[in-house]
Design a protein around this motif. Structure first.
Motif, PDB file in Angstrom:
ATOM      1  N   LEU A  52       0.823  -1.207   0.000  1.00  0.00           N
ATOM      2  CA  LEU A  52       0.000   0.000   0.000  1.00  0.00           C
ATOM      3  C   LEU A  52       0.859   1.260   0.000  1.00  0.00           C
ATOM      4  N   LYS A  53       1.939   1.234   0.750  1.00  0.00           N
ATOM      5  CA  LYS A  53       2.858   2.381   0.783  1.00  0.00           C
ATOM      6  C   LYS A  53       3.442   2.626  -0.607  1.00  0.00           C
ATOM      7  N   GLU A  54       3.931   1.571  -1.246  1.00  0.00           N
ATOM      8  CA  GLU A  54       4.501   1.712  -2.588  1.00  0.00           C
ATOM      9  C   GLU A  54       3.437   2.133  -3.601  1.00  0.00           C
ATOM     10  N   PHE A  55       2.229   1.600  -3.466  1.00  0.00           N
ATOM     11  CA  PHE A  55       1.130   1.947  -4.361  1.00  0.00           C
ATOM     12  C   PHE A  55       0.807   3.439  -4.245  1.00  0.00           C
ATOM     13  N   ASN A  56       0.671   3.930  -3.009  1.00  0.00           N
ATOM     14  CA  ASN A  56       0.376   5.348  -2.793  1.00  0.00           C
ATOM     15  C   ASN A  56       1.515   6.238  -3.273  1.00  0.00           C
ATOM     16  N   GLU A  57       2.749   5.841  -3.017  1.00  0.00           N
ATOM     17  CA  GLU A  57       3.895   6.615  -3.503  1.00  0.00           C
ATOM     18  C   GLU A  57       3.914   6.657  -5.024  1.00  0.00           C
ATOM     19  N   ASN A  58       3.540   5.571  -5.667  1.00  0.00           N
ATOM     20  CA  ASN A  58       3.500   5.517  -7.125  1.00  0.00           C
ATOM     21  C   ASN A  58       2.424   6.453  -7.677  1.00  0.00           C
ATOM     22  N   ILE A  59       1.285   6.529  -7.002  1.00  0.00           N
ATOM     23  CA  ILE A  59       0.224   7.458  -7.425  1.00  0.00           C
ATOM     24  C   ILE A  59       0.747   8.883  -7.354  1.00  0.00           C
ATOM     25  N   ILE A  60       1.317   9.260  -6.215  1.00  0.00           N
ATOM     26  CA  ILE A  60       1.833  10.622  -6.030  1.00  0.00           C
ATOM     27  C   ILE A  60       2.929  10.922  -7.036  1.00  0.00           C
ATOM     28  N   ARG A  61       3.833   9.961  -7.232  1.00  0.00           N
ATOM     29  CA  ARG A  61       4.960  10.165  -8.133  1.00  0.00           C
ATOM     30  C   ARG A  61       4.502  10.468  -9.557  1.00  0.00           C
ATOM     31  N   ASN A  62       3.368   9.893  -9.976  1.00  0.00           N
ATOM     32  CA  ASN A  62       2.945  10.005 -11.370  1.00  0.00           C
ATOM     33  C   ASN A  62       1.743  10.916 -11.606  1.00  0.00           C
ATOM     34  N   LEU A  63       1.300  11.647 -10.601  1.00  0.00           N
ATOM     35  CA  LEU A  63       0.214  12.609 -10.810  1.00  0.00           C
ATOM     36  C   LEU A  63       0.649  13.677 -11.816  1.00  0.00           C
ATOM     37  N   PRO A  64      -0.284  14.157 -12.650  1.00  0.00           N
ATOM     38  CA  PRO A  64       0.073  15.205 -13.616  1.00  0.00           C
ATOM     39  C   PRO A  64       0.141  16.596 -12.985  1.00  0.00           C
ATOM     40  N   VAL A  65       0.031  16.682 -11.687  1.00  0.00           N
ATOM     41  CA  VAL A  65       0.158  17.931 -10.937  1.00  0.00           C
ATOM     42  C   VAL A  65       1.414  17.814 -10.087  1.00  0.00           C
ATOM     43  N   GLY A  66       2.205  18.870 -10.040  1.00  0.00           N
ATOM     44  CA  GLY A  66       3.419  18.840  -9.226  1.00  0.00           C
ATOM     45  C   GLY A  66       3.081  18.739  -7.749  1.00  0.00           C
ATOM     46  N   ILE A  67       3.751  17.830  -7.048  1.00  0.00           N
ATOM     47  CA  ILE A  67       3.508  17.619  -5.621  1.00  0.00           C
ATOM     48  C   ILE A  67       4.835  17.705  -4.878  1.00  0.00           C
ATOM     49  N   VAL A  68       4.821  18.506  -3.804  1.00  0.00           N
ATOM     50  CA  VAL A  68       5.931  18.547  -2.854  1.00  0.00           C
ATOM     51  C   VAL A  68       5.294  18.386  -1.480  1.00  0.00           C
ATOM     52  N   VAL A  69       5.792  17.449  -0.698  1.00  0.00           N
ATOM     53  CA  VAL A  69       5.320  17.275   0.674  1.00  0.00           C
ATOM     54  C   VAL A  69       6.424  17.781   1.594  1.00  0.00           C
ATOM     55  N   ILE A  70       6.038  18.662   2.528  1.00  0.00           N
ATOM     56  CA  ILE A  70       7.004  19.214   3.482  1.00  0.00           C
ATOM     57  C   ILE A  70       6.562  18.879   4.905  1.00  0.00           C
ATOM     58  N   ASP A  71       7.519  18.894   5.816  1.00  0.00           N
ATOM     59  CA  ASP A  71       7.195  18.683   7.222  1.00  0.00           C
ATOM     60  C   ASP A  71       6.980  20.035   7.906  1.00  0.00           C
ATOM     61  N   ASN A  72       6.829  20.032   9.222  1.00  0.00           N
ATOM     62  CA  ASN A  72       6.566  21.264   9.979  1.00  0.00           C
ATOM     63  C   ASN A  72       7.696  22.280   9.918  1.00  0.00           C
ATOM     64  N   GLU A  73       8.878  21.839   9.577  1.00  0.00           N
ATOM     65  CA  GLU A  73      10.029  22.747   9.484  1.00  0.00           C
ATOM     66  C   GLU A  73      10.313  23.148   8.045  1.00  0.00           C
ATOM     67  N   ARG A  74       9.342  22.917   7.169  1.00  0.00           N
ATOM     68  CA  ARG A  74       9.438  23.209   5.730  1.00  0.00           C
ATOM     69  C   ARG A  74      10.463  22.350   5.018  1.00  0.00           C
TER      70      ARG A  74
END
Length: 182
Positions: A33-55
């Motif tokens: 499930l982790k790899e599946f979700n990461e694969n979805i995010i990796r291949n979305l046609p919208v740019g995605i950056v995930v940041i933590d509380n410290e940016r």
């Protein structure tokens, strides 16, 4: 007594083996499930950056990397663990930091329908949304930055507007030049 003890030992070992098999199956399912979700995010046609509380950057997807290559503001896996503001163009860095901090502190989404990213190669027009990322206890754990390249869309809109304007001007007849009917 030896057989009873031996039978008991075998039963305990079977229970342990079954529990271990179940645990292993659960771990494999979690990994899948982790790899599946990461694969979805990796291949979305919208740019995605995930940041933590410290940016600090936790994840970037392929579209952010493509947008970086297009502008010359390269994004890649080497950005993970670094402050997201380091890769922001100078023209928007201060406002970006303010927006990230606001979302991380207040938990309210930020939306800007059109920002210009000025790069060394070319500029990008992007729609940007920054949403708080919450943990299981509903605490803000970071933010998800979604950046959609709308450069081509805006170029086409301008082209259509220009064509309509040209067509309108060429079909407009100057009344003062019309022959008068006497």
């Amino acid at each position: 007594a030896l057989v009873i003890l031996g039978g008991y030992t075998i039963r305990v070992n079977r229970k342990r083996a079954n529990a271990l098999r179940e645990k292993l199956h659960d771990q494999e399912e979690i990994l899948y499930l982790k790899e599946f979700n990461e694969n979805i995010i990796r291949n979305l046609p919208v740019g995605i950056v995930v940041i933590d509380n410290e940016r600090k950057v936790q994840t970037v997807n392929n579209e952010i990397i493509r947008q970086g290559e297009k502008t010359g503001l390269n994004w890649d896996a080497s950005q993970i663990g670094r402050d997201v503001a380091e890769r922001m163009p100078e023209n928007i860095r201060e406002s970006a930091i303010s927006n990230y901090n606001h979302v991380l502190k207040n938990g309210r989404q930020y939306l800007n329908p059109m920002i210009t990213f000025r790069g060394t190669k070319e500029n990008l027009l992007c729609s940007v949304r920054i949403s708080p990322l919450r943990d299981a206890k509903n605490n803000i754990a970071g933010a998800i930055i979604m950046r959609e390249d709308i450069t081509e869309q805006k170029r086409l809109e301008a082209e259509i507007k220009d064509r309509k304007s040209t067509r309108l001007n060429s079909s407009h007849t100057d009344i003062s030049r019309m022959p008068s009917s006497a």
